[in-house]
Scaffold this active site. Structure first.
Site, PDB file in Angstrom:
ATOM      1  N   ARG A 283      74.823  63.419  76.277  1.00 13.49           N
ATOM      2  CA  ARG A 283      73.757  62.885  75.429  1.00 13.49           C
ATOM      3  C   ARG A 283      72.430  63.290  76.054  1.00 13.49           C
ATOM      4  O   ARG A 283      72.351  63.501  77.259  1.00 13.49           O
ATOM      5  CB  ARG A 283      73.799  61.352  75.363  1.00 13.49           C
ATOM      6  CG  ARG A 283      74.981  60.811  74.589  1.00 13.49           C
ATOM      7  CD  ARG A 283      74.812  61.060  73.082  1.00 13.49           C
ATOM      8  NE  ARG A 283      75.869  60.435  72.313  1.00 13.49           N
ATOM      9  CZ  ARG A 283      77.055  60.968  72.041  1.00 13.49           C
ATOM     10  NH1 ARG A 283      77.356  62.172  72.522  1.00 13.49           N
ATOM     11  NH2 ARG A 283      77.952  60.323  71.313  1.00 13.49           N
TER      12      ARG A 283
ATOM     13  N   ASP B 252      50.898  63.741  86.048  1.00 12.32           N
ATOM     14  CA  ASP B 252      51.744  64.816  86.600  1.00 12.32           C
ATOM     15  C   ASP B 252      51.782  64.859  88.134  1.00 12.32           C
ATOM     16  O   ASP B 252      52.711  65.404  88.716  1.00 12.32           O
ATOM     17  CB  ASP B 252      51.245  66.179  86.114  1.00 12.32           C
ATOM     18  CG  ASP B 252      51.489  66.383  84.629  1.00 12.32           C
ATOM     19  OD1 ASP B 252      52.109  65.511  83.999  1.00 12.32           O
ATOM     20  OD2 ASP B 252      51.050  67.419  84.105  1.00 12.32           O
TER      21      ASP B 252
ATOM     22  N   GLY C   2      42.767  70.863  84.539  1.00 14.54           N
ATOM     23  CA  GLY C   2      41.916  71.578  83.587  1.00 14.54           C
ATOM     24  C   GLY C   2      40.538  70.915  83.499  1.00 14.54           C
ATOM     25  O   GLY C   2      39.506  71.595  83.464  1.00 14.54           O
ATOM     26  N   SER C   3      40.520  69.606  83.508  1.00 13.38           N
ATOM     27  CA  SER C   3      39.258  68.862  83.414  1.00 13.38           C
ATOM     28  C   SER C   3      38.413  69.087  84.665  1.00 13.38           C
ATOM     29  O   SER C   3      37.182  69.187  84.599  1.00 13.38           O
ATOM     30  CB  SER C   3      39.538  67.367  83.274  1.00 13.38           C
ATOM     31  OG  SER C   3      40.500  67.163  82.278  1.00 13.38           O
TER      32      SER C   3
ATOM     33  N   MET D 281      58.002  64.238  81.632  1.00  9.26           N
ATOM     34  CA  MET D 281      56.829  65.121  81.540  1.00  9.26           C
ATOM     35  C   MET D 281      56.629  65.918  82.819  1.00  9.26           C
ATOM     36  O   MET D 281      57.192  65.580  83.875  1.00  9.26           O
ATOM     37  CB  MET D 281      55.589  64.314  81.198  1.00  9.26           C
ATOM     38  CG  MET D 281      55.511  64.015  79.716  1.00  9.26           C
ATOM     39  SD  MET D 281      53.931  63.334  79.240  1.00  9.26           S
ATOM     40  CE  MET D 281      54.024  63.521  77.461  1.00  9.26           C
ATOM     41  N   GLY D 282      55.803  66.912  82.737  1.00 11.26           N
ATOM     42  CA  GLY D 282      55.517  67.789  83.884  1.00 11.26           C
ATOM     43  C   GLY D 282      55.724  69.240  83.476  1.00 11.26           C
ATOM     44  O   GLY D 282      56.797  69.777  83.621  1.00 11.26           O
ATOM     45  N   ARG D 283      54.651  69.812  82.927  1.00 10.02           N
ATOM     46  CA  ARG D 283      54.720  71.191  82.426  1.00 10.02           C
ATOM     47  C   ARG D 283      54.897  72.196  83.556  1.00 10.02           C
ATOM     48  O   ARG D 283      55.686  73.118  83.462  1.00 10.02           O
ATOM     49  CB  ARG D 283      53.424  71.536  81.690  1.00 10.02           C
ATOM     50  CG  ARG D 283      53.596  71.637  80.216  1.00 10.02           C
ATOM     51  CD  ARG D 283      52.317  72.054  79.561  1.00 10.02           C
ATOM     52  NE  ARG D 283      51.181  71.277  80.058  1.00 10.02           N
ATOM     53  CZ  ARG D 283      50.214  70.807  79.298  1.00 10.02           C
ATOM     54  NH1 ARG D 283      50.244  71.021  78.017  1.00 10.02           N
ATOM     55  NH2 ARG D 283      49.198  70.134  79.799  1.00 10.02           N
TER      56      ARG D 283
ATOM     57  N   GLU E  28      71.907  62.003  89.407  1.00 13.58           N
ATOM     58  CA  GLU E  28      72.870  62.896  90.056  1.00 13.58           C
ATOM     59  C   GLU E  28      72.261  64.282  90.274  1.00 13.58           C
ATOM     60  O   GLU E  28      72.669  65.018  91.163  1.00 13.58           O
ATOM     61  CB  GLU E  28      74.140  63.034  89.195  1.00 13.58           C
ATOM     62  CG  GLU E  28      75.169  61.941  89.408  1.00 13.58           C
ATOM     63  CD  GLU E  28      74.690  60.541  89.054  1.00 13.58           C
ATOM     64  OE1 GLU E  28      73.930  60.394  88.092  1.00 13.58           O
ATOM     65  OE2 GLU E  28      75.078  59.590  89.755  1.00 13.58           O
TER      66      GLU E  28
END
Ligand code: F6P
Length: 322
Positions: free
Chosen positions: A246, A127, A104-105, A169-171, A187
């Site tokens: 979990r 990312d 974006g930048s 993270m990582g949209r 796994e």
């Protein structure tokens, strides 16, 4: 070129300070004045500029975050905002700008170039979704943080014979998830690019259980087609996966911390090359790393392409997870 400016923009990434330091000291080497713009395009619009000396960037090489701070700005997306930013740059006599940030930048950087202002981009984002560079600043450190977390979680997962769903993270990009999966011995890996149905996740955990594994770890990118909490609820409801479930969302700890040796080197090299590019009259380009070579890639190319992960990494993750 006698006066340039530097900003960090978008999500912060470890190594941004090392890049700022490299830009300032390289600028001084070429007898330029280097201004820091605070809070990215927001500071640009508000005229928040500060002259940076060599001393002001000492002691920051090893620090995470960014001394210039960062922001995501809506007004800069409008033509009026972009014109105001140009006006502020001109008021301060700035002749060239280095933008350190993510996709974006870099799109913002391209817009300024298209309005006639000399800009060079430096890829900074954990990312690793930026076209035109093998690695962006911050990726290596973030990966090391994730792997450290995975190792710790695996210890407790084994003790309790549990399956852990770990969100990283990582949209839009599964690079961190896939690499962390391979390097952390997961796994299963679930990315935005490669959908795995919830039934297939359950089957994979059952397979691990039947094979006699003492734990199972699934790494899930935040941009996957379902949220990790949804997946956890689904698996718990099935009651047949063998392991207790979990979940752990690693969140912003992935973005902080002292940059790794790799990120310090990448940031130093790219920061220096960015200033040289401006000095040589190159504009509308990003400095990227291709193998061992630093290359200049047109920002138009960078912002119009999507970085794809090769299938061979998915294959590696699958084979090694047996
Ligand atoms: O682009 C970097 C990134 O860390 C993404 O992986 C994540 O989706 C996003 O930024 C989080 O943004 P924020 O810090 O604004 O919540």
């Amino acid at each position: 070129m006698k006066r340039i400016a530097v900003m960090t923009s978008g999500g912060d990434a470890p190594g941004m300070n090392a890049a700022i330091r490299a830009v300032v000291r390289t600028g001084l080497e070429y007898e330029m004045e280097v201004y820091g713009i605070r809070q990215a395009y927001t500071g640009c619009l508000n005229g928040d500029f500060e002259l940076l000396t060599s001393r002001e960037v000492s002691g920051i090489l090893q620090r995470g975050g960014t001394i210039l701070q960062t922001a995501r700005n809506e007004e800069f997306r409008t033509l009026q905002g972009q014109r105001r930013a140009l006006r502020r740059l001109n008021e301060h006599g700035i002749e060239g700008l280095v933008v350190i940030g993510g996709d974006g930048s870099l799109r913002g950087a391209l817009t300024l170039c298209q309005l006639g202002f000399p800009v060079v981009g430096v890829p900074g984002s954990i990312d690793n979704d930026i076209w035109g560079t093998d690695m962006s600043i911050g990726v290596d450190t973030a990966l090391n943080t994730i792997i450290d977390a995975l190792d710790r979680i695996r210890d407790t997962a084994t003790s309790h014979q549990r399956a852990f769903l770990i969100e990283v993270m990582g949209r839009n990009c599964g690079y961190l998830a896939l690499m962390a999966g391979i390097l952390g011995g997961a796994e299963l890996v679930i990315t935005p690019e490669q959908h795995v149905s919830m039934d297939d996740v359950a089957q994979s955990l059952i397979d691990s259980y039947v094979r006699g594994k003492t734990h199972a770890v699934a790494v899930i990118a935040e941009g996957a087609s379902y949220h990790v909490t949804e997946l956890a609820a689904f698996l718990e409801n099935r009651k047949d996966v063998g392991f207790e479930i979990r979940l752990s969302i690693l969140g912003h700890i992935q973005r902080g911390g002292s940059p790794s040796a790799f990120d310090r080197r990448l940031a130093s090299q790219l920061g220096m090359r960015a200033v040289e590019a401006l000095r040589d009259g190159n504009t509308g380009v990003m400095v990227g790393m291709n193998g061992r070579q630093i290359q200049l890639v047109p920002l138009e190319e960078v912002t119009s392409q999507t970085r794809e992960m090769t299938d061979s990494y998915y294959e590696l993750a699958r084979i090694l997870s047996r």
